[in-house]
Design a protein around this motif. Structure first.
Motif, short mmCIF file in Angstrom:
data_model
loop_
_atom_site.label_atom_id
_atom_site.label_comp_id
_atom_site.label_asym_id
_atom_site.label_seq_id
_atom_site.Cartn_x
_atom_site.Cartn_y
_atom_site.Cartn_z
N ASN A 242 23.70 -50.61 73.41
CA ASN A 242 24.03 -51.55 72.34
C ASN A 242 22.78 -51.99 71.60
O ASN A 242 22.01 -52.80 72.07
CB ASN A 242 24.74 -52.78 72.96
CG ASN A 242 25.09 -53.82 71.89
OD1 ASN A 242 25.22 -53.50 70.71
ND2 ASN A 242 25.22 -55.06 72.30
N ILE A 243 22.58 -51.42 70.38
CA ILE A 243 21.42 -51.77 69.58
C ILE A 243 21.74 -53.04 68.79
O ILE A 243 22.70 -53.07 68.02
CB ILE A 243 21.04 -50.63 68.62
CG1 ILE A 243 20.71 -49.37 69.40
CG2 ILE A 243 19.85 -51.03 67.74
CD1 ILE A 243 20.57 -48.13 68.55
N VAL A 244 20.94 -54.07 68.96
CA VAL A 244 21.22 -55.35 68.29
C VAL A 244 20.31 -55.60 67.10
O VAL A 244 20.60 -56.45 66.25
CB VAL A 244 21.13 -56.54 69.28
CG1 VAL A 244 22.20 -56.42 70.35
CG2 VAL A 244 19.75 -56.63 69.92
N GLN A 245 19.21 -54.86 67.03
CA GLN A 245 18.29 -55.06 65.88
C GLN A 245 17.39 -53.83 65.70
O GLN A 245 16.99 -53.20 66.68
CB GLN A 245 17.42 -56.31 66.10
CG GLN A 245 16.56 -56.67 64.88
CD GLN A 245 15.71 -57.90 65.11
OE1 GLN A 245 15.26 -58.14 66.24
NE2 GLN A 245 15.53 -58.71 64.09
N THR A 246 17.12 -53.51 64.46
CA THR A 246 16.14 -52.46 64.12
C THR A 246 15.12 -53.08 63.19
O THR A 246 15.48 -53.65 62.15
CB THR A 246 16.81 -51.27 63.42
OG1 THR A 246 17.86 -50.77 64.24
CG2 THR A 246 15.79 -50.16 63.17
N VAL A 247 13.85 -52.95 63.55
CA VAL A 247 12.76 -53.46 62.70
C VAL A 247 11.85 -52.29 62.39
O VAL A 247 11.29 -51.68 63.30
CB VAL A 247 11.95 -54.58 63.39
CG1 VAL A 247 10.81 -55.02 62.49
CG2 VAL A 247 12.85 -55.75 63.75
N ASN A 248 11.70 -51.99 61.11
CA ASN A 248 10.73 -50.96 60.69
C ASN A 248 9.36 -51.59 60.69
O ASN A 248 9.12 -52.58 60.02
CB ASN A 248 11.06 -50.42 59.31
CG ASN A 248 12.35 -49.60 59.33
OD1 ASN A 248 12.59 -48.88 60.29
ND2 ASN A 248 13.16 -49.75 58.30
N GLY A 249 8.43 -50.98 61.39
CA GLY A 249 7.07 -51.51 61.44
C GLY A 249 6.70 -51.90 62.84
O GLY A 249 7.50 -52.03 63.73
N ASP B 53 10.84 -39.90 59.93
CA ASP B 53 11.36 -40.52 58.72
C ASP B 53 12.57 -41.39 59.08
O ASP B 53 12.95 -41.50 60.26
CB ASP B 53 11.76 -39.47 57.68
CG ASP B 53 12.66 -38.37 58.26
OD1 ASP B 53 13.42 -38.67 59.22
OD2 ASP B 53 12.59 -37.24 57.78
N HIS B 54 13.17 -42.02 58.06
CA HIS B 54 14.32 -42.89 58.29
C HIS B 54 15.51 -42.12 58.86
O HIS B 54 16.28 -42.66 59.66
CB HIS B 54 14.73 -43.58 56.98
CG HIS B 54 13.75 -44.62 56.52
ND1 HIS B 54 13.56 -45.80 57.19
CD2 HIS B 54 12.91 -44.64 55.45
CE1 HIS B 54 12.65 -46.52 56.55
NE2 HIS B 54 12.24 -45.84 55.50
N ALA B 55 15.65 -40.86 58.46
CA ALA B 55 16.78 -40.06 58.95
C ALA B 55 16.69 -39.86 60.46
O ALA B 55 17.70 -39.92 61.17
CB ALA B 55 16.80 -38.71 58.24
N GLN B 56 15.48 -39.67 60.96
CA GLN B 56 15.33 -39.49 62.40
C GLN B 56 15.61 -40.79 63.15
O GLN B 56 16.19 -40.78 64.25
CB GLN B 56 13.92 -39.00 62.74
CG GLN B 56 13.79 -38.58 64.21
CD GLN B 56 12.40 -38.09 64.55
OE1 GLN B 56 11.42 -38.53 63.97
NE2 GLN B 56 12.32 -37.19 65.53
N VAL B 57 15.21 -41.92 62.57
CA VAL B 57 15.52 -43.21 63.19
C VAL B 57 17.04 -43.38 63.30
O VAL B 57 17.56 -43.81 64.35
CB VAL B 57 14.92 -44.38 62.37
CG1 VAL B 57 15.37 -45.72 62.94
CG2 VAL B 57 13.40 -44.31 62.36
N GLU B 58 17.76 -43.04 62.24
CA GLU B 58 19.21 -43.16 62.27
C GLU B 58 19.83 -42.22 63.31
O GLU B 58 20.79 -42.58 63.99
CB GLU B 58 19.79 -42.86 60.88
CG GLU B 58 19.53 -43.95 59.85
CD GLU B 58 20.06 -45.30 60.31
OE1 GLU B 58 21.23 -45.37 60.75
OE2 GLU B 58 19.29 -46.28 60.26
N MET C 236 5.75 -48.00 58.01
CA MET C 236 7.03 -48.69 58.10
C MET C 236 7.95 -48.27 56.95
O MET C 236 9.12 -47.93 57.17
CB MET C 236 6.80 -50.20 58.04
CG MET C 236 8.07 -51.03 57.95
SD MET C 236 7.74 -52.75 57.47
CE MET C 236 7.36 -52.53 55.73
N MET C 237 7.42 -48.26 55.73
CA MET C 237 8.23 -47.92 54.57
C MET C 237 8.73 -46.47 54.62
O MET C 237 9.80 -46.15 54.11
CB MET C 237 7.43 -48.13 53.28
CG MET C 237 7.33 -49.58 52.87
SD MET C 237 8.93 -50.26 52.39
CE MET C 237 9.28 -49.35 50.89
N ALA C 238 7.95 -45.62 55.26
CA ALA C 238 8.32 -44.20 55.33
C ALA C 238 9.21 -43.89 56.53
O ALA C 238 9.59 -42.73 56.73
CB ALA C 238 7.06 -43.35 55.39
#
Length: 402
Positions: free
Chosen positions: A395-402, A378-383, A318-320
Motif C-alpha cells: 500500500n503506497i501512501v505517498q510518492t515524493v519526487n526528489g 524516468d517518470h514512466a519507470q517510477v509508475e 527530481m523533475m526528470a
C-alpha cells in the motif's frame, strides 16, 4: 537611437574582444523540434554581457572615461564592465546584490574593479549605484536600458542569422530586457518572419506582467535561483523595444530550469547558470510552439555558483523522474523490506535509502511506514514500480519526487 547600423558597428568594435560563440545542434533536448544552442555561456567572462558593456565603454568620450565608470549588476554585467574598464585603463566601481554568487563577485574583483555589496536584489544595487554616481561623478554603465548596450547585445542576433540563416524561432532569456531588445531588433529587421520569444523566471516575471498590463510594473519581490534575470523593474527603452519587436514572453519555474541545467550537462556537456538555461527550459517544456521548427535557444551565461550546483542537479533529477521516495504502509513483520526491494530491483530501479517510521499516531500499533529512496530512469519507470508494488499487495501512501 538604436539602429541596425549601430549594431553592425558594435560587431566591428567587438571583434577584438568578444568571441563569436558556436551554434551547436541539440536534437535530444526536444525531439519534436530542431534545437540549436547559441553558446554565450562560453563567451569571454562567461556571458553575453561583455558585448554591451564593452561597446558602451568604447563609445564614451575622454571626459566620461576620466571620471571612471560605475555599474550595478547581479554578476555578469559586472564582469563585462570590469573587463572593458580594465582594457581601457578606466577606474571601475560595481554595486552588486549581497546575494550574488561568490564566484561572480571574485571574478569581478579579478578584473580590477572595486565591488560594493548591497543588501537586496538587483534593483537595490542599482539604486545605490545611482546614489554613488551622483556623489562621485562617475559615468554610469547601465546593464540594459541603454542604446549602446542594447546594440552590443544585438550582435548576438547578427551571429545567429549568420550561423543559421533559416532559423524559425529564437528563445531568449529576459531580465531587464537588454539582450532580447538587441537580438529581436536585429532579427526582425533582417528576417522578419522569424519568431522571437522572451523567457523569464516564474519568480521574476517583470517584463511579462508589464507587457500583459500594457504599463511598466515594479514587482514587490523576486524569488529565483536564476539571479541573472531576477529584475523587479524592466527598462524603459527595453519595454518599448520588446513591445515592438518581440512575439511574446513566457515563464518557466525553477524546477523546469533546474531540469534544463541537468539536461545541458548530461546531453550537451555544457554548464549554464539558471538565467542561461531558461530558454532551454522553455523548449523542453513546450512553452511556445516549436514543433517541427528550427529553434535557437540562447544560453546567455555559464557563471553558475558551484555551491548550489549540486542542489540544482538534485532538483533536475527530481523533475526528470530520476530520483524519488515512496512511502509504503506495512505490517511490521519480517520479510517486508525484502519483498519491496525485490519488486523495485525487478523493475530496474535502484534503492539508495531506507527509513522505518513506527511512531506515527495515524498508524495501527502493529504497522509501520517504510520510506524508500530510489534512483530511476524516468517518470514512466517510477509508475511501473508503483504498479508492480500494488500488484504485490503493498500500500503506497505517498510518492515524493526528489
Amino acid at each position: 537611437m538604436l539602429t541596425l547600423d549601430k549594431i553592425y558597428h558594435a560587431a566591428y568594435v567587438l571583434k577584438k574582444i568578444a568571441r563569436k560563440t558556436d551554434m551547436i545542434a541539440a536534437p535530444l533536448l526536444n525531439t519534436e523540434s530542431n534545437i540549436f544552442l547559441k553558446t554565450e555561456n562560453l563567451q569571454v567572462t562567461g556571458s553575453f554581457k561583455v558585448r554591451g558593456a564593452y561597446y558602451k565603454i568604447s563609445q564614451l568620450s575622454e571626459e566620461e572615461k576620466s571620471k571612471g565608470v560605475i555599474a550595478s549588476s547581479a554578476g555578469n554585467h559586472a564582469q563585462g564592465v570590469a573587463l572593458a574598464a580594465q582594457e581601457n585603463k578606466i577606474p571601475c566601481t560595481i554595486c552588486m546584490p549581497d546575494g550574488a554568487p561568490i564566484s561572480k563577485v571574485e571574478a569581478t574583483k579579478s578584473y580590477g574593479a572595486k565591488v560594493c555589496l548591497v543588501k537586496g536584489a538587483y534593483d537595490e544595487a542599482y539604486e545605490y549605484a545611482c546614489k554613488l554616481q551622483k556623489e562621485k561623478g562617475y559615468t554610469f554603465i547601465h546593464p540594459f536600458d541603454d542604446d549602446e548596450v542594447i546594440a552590443g547585445q544585438g550582435t548576438v542576433g547578427l551571429e545567429i542569422l549568420d550561423q543559421l540563416p533559416e532559423v524559425d524561432v529564437v528563445l531568449v532569456p529576459v531580465g531587464g530586457g537588454g539582450l532580447i531588445s538587441g537580438v529581436a531588433y536585429a532579427i526582425k529587421h533582417l528576417r522578419p518572419e522569424c519568431k522571437v520569444y522572451g523567457v523569464q523566471s516564474a519568480g521574476a516575471p517583470s517584463m511579462k506582467e508589464s507587457m500583459e498590463q500594457h504599463q511598466m510594473l515594479t514587482l514587490d519581490s523576486v524569488s529565483t535561483f536564476a539571479d541573472g534575470i531576477a529584475v523587479k523593474h524592466p527598462g524603459d527603452l527595453t519595454y518599448e523595444l520588446v513591445n515592438q519587436y518581440v512575439d511574446g514572453i513566457v515563464t518557466v519555474t525553477d524546477d523546469e530550469t533546474a531540469a534544463a541545467v541537468l539536461a545541458l550537462i548530461e546531453r550537451q556537456k555544457l554548464i549554464a547558470e539558471g538565467a542561461g538555461a531558461v530558454a532551454v527550459a522553455a523548449a523542453m517544456y513546450n512553452k511556445v510552439d516549436i514543433k517541427g521548427k528550427k529553434t535557437v535557444c540562447l544560453l546567455s551565461g555559464g557563471n553558475i555558483d558551484v555551491n548550489i550546483l549540486s542542489r540544482v542537479i538534485a532538483r533536475g533529477l527530481m523533475m526528470a523522474g530520476r530520483s524519488s521516495t515512496l512511502t509504503i504502509a506495512l505490517e511490521d513483520k519480517p520479510g517486508q523490506l525484502q519483498g519491496v526491494s525485490e519488486v523495485i530491483s525487478r523493475c530496474g530501479g535502484n534503492v539508495v535509502s531506507v527509513h522505518y517510521s513506527q511512531a506515527d499516531t495515524n498508524m495501527r500499533i502493529t504497522s509501520c511506514y517504510l520510506h524508500i529512496g530510489m534512483e530511476t530512469r524516468d517518470h514512466a519507470q517510477v509508475e511501473q514500480i508503483k504498479q508492480e508494488l500494488a500488484k504485490a499487495g503493498f500500500n503506497i501512501v505517498q510518492t515524493v519526487n526528489g
